[in-house]
Design an enzyme around this catalytic site. Sequence first.
Site, short mmCIF file in Angstrom:
data_model
loop_
_atom_site.label_atom_id
_atom_site.label_comp_id
_atom_site.label_asym_id
_atom_site.label_seq_id
_atom_site.Cartn_x
_atom_site.Cartn_y
_atom_site.Cartn_z
CB SER A 15 -6.27 -2.84 -2.65
OG SER A 15 -5.58 -3.60 -4.02
CG HIS A 25 -8.09 -7.63 -4.92
ND1 HIS A 25 -7.47 -7.75 -3.72
CD2 HIS A 25 -7.98 -6.49 -5.55
CE1 HIS A 25 -6.90 -6.49 -3.78
NE2 HIS A 25 -7.09 -5.80 -4.74
#
Length: 674
Positions: A525, A639
């Site tokens: 990320s 994610h």
Amino acid sequence: MNSQKRKVAAEDLYQLTYASDPQLSPQGDAVVYVKTMIDEERAYRNHLFVRDLQTGETVQLTSGAVRDTYPRWSPDGTRISFVSKRSGTAQVWLIDAKGGEPRQLTHCKTGVSTPLWSPDGQLIVFSSLMDRGETFDDQEGEAKEAVVPKVIHVERMKYKSDDYGYLYEKTRQLALVHVETGEVKALTDGPYHHTIGSWSPDGKWLAITANRNNNPDMLHTVDVYLLPTAGGEWKKLTSSNGTFSHPTWSADSQKLAFIGSLADGIYLNATQKRVWTCDLDSGELTCVTADWDVQIGDSTIGDVRSPGHPTPGAVWTEDGTALYVIVSERGNSGIYRVALDGQKEHIVSGNRNVYGFTIDEQKQTLIAAISDPLIPGDLYQFDLGTKAEQRLTELNRDFFANVELAVPEEIEFAAQDGWKVHGWMLKPVGYKPGEKYPLVLQIHGGPHSMYGNTFFHEFQILAAKGYAVLYTNPRGSYGYGERFMQACCGDYGGKDYLDLMSAVDYACQQFDFVDESRLGVAGGSYGGLMTNWIVGQTNRFRAGVTDRSICNWVSFYGVSDIGYYFSAEEIQANPFTNPEKMWQHSPIRLVANIETPLLIMHGEQDHRCPIEQAEQLYITLKHQGKAPVSFIRFPGAGHELSRSGDPEQRVLRLQYTEDWFATYMEPKVPSLQQ
């Protein structure tokens, strides 16, 4: 190294388990909790356990190929509600506290979450994510076979979410269900999301949070409301000038506490959470922790427990003069008792990560869910009077009896401008003085989160493979004050990058076992973005692994579920007012400089950092034909792949990481996974 023990491996993920969401019984003599594991089919399972705090006896309440979560005691302590997909969709189930067959209570078509008993035990409030036109009368199993629509007409900006997938017109609504009859009554409607907080002690009101602004896609504030359970006019307690959550009632019904932060015109999400109270007679709001520069709540990142476990928010003392809260500071999260006059007492401290708790002041008992660098997650009991501590569970005892773990060493150093940066160093398992070892710099996501004293499987694997592992909290991280946390905003790739390079410089200077010629870098990320940035700035690293990353802020703005407002705070720019600034902070701008072998990994259903970011980076690097680059795609993964994704994909991701570093940082080259 203990010669009788083996080293940690990626496949050990299948054996690790942890406890979460502890809930004390109303009598304070037992605790129910969730045990999470991965079964022989390599699927997640969650089962409920009850421990008698007097005898120490533990009983397993639920079992089978199911995921049972969110246990809550009935007010009389005879039953426990929980959420399960036993019937196909998530519904509320009830089970006798002593065991037996569970009974399904709700049958809502869209499924339910976060059930909470009324004080008299007759009702349960729950939430449901509902599409436009759906009602609570629509029953589970009534839907016809799903048909893929020919078109989907999108009108909202927030039409997708990494947590829930494609929302389109779906909103979270609240309803009551009668425990005996199963009758359901809707409480909310409209194009807004609503979140359950708590019942008033007399059962007449629900404290909830919601964004009911005229345009909730553009104004992201979240307010606290009082909703009358029998119907009638709502009471709005906040002024659409911040984000608030977890409202809880004082025992005398005179005050409400909640967690949140005010928007200052620049920051909404990049602001520390604080404790607030509201006097319900006068409506006066008070920030109890206004002068305390800490983050309220657990902000610690790990990779064994999935994020977002239920936490109680701010829990009132019986006399209404203080609150118990989790606080994140300097890599630890502990529990404080915070008086309304601002006085503080550290109740649960130490180098560890508290990620949940439950309390009974009459019994002087607190149960906390805790992790540390050697423990994935267990329950501990604390006596509030004597301060005595007792470990209640040891879920991974047999596994760790045969495995050698690395123990982190805490470090602190000065960045180039003199700011103090905090972190940890893991020596390789089997470390021998005088030998040199490769080092991997790990960078956390967020950027507003923190590494800390919690269990990290990936770090242990790298240490087991012979790497030193360096992980730090550069500016932007929680745990070091609001100024430190906001310092990366508008400066991504600036002083946060220099903090990370200072960490590497410090490690090379202070630890004589670090082989400066064999450095690696990895992150996910924001950590992936910084990995991309680093290899575009310097060639000092022999290999990089970038995971679910960002490479182009201009395109991220329009494809991420948070892009259009996240960019405004974090980069302080958007494509139609300052595209040059967005491009300036985009790692893809630096691709011509990259010579470091780079492994790119990404989930195909990642809505937070969509896979087009990885595709851009991969194609651009490949087109140039310079640095070795490889691209691993994970079908169906979002994610949260590394923490709560498919277990087999999580293990593969770890194996690809191992092999990439072995290929470019070790003399012997294992074959890559195919």
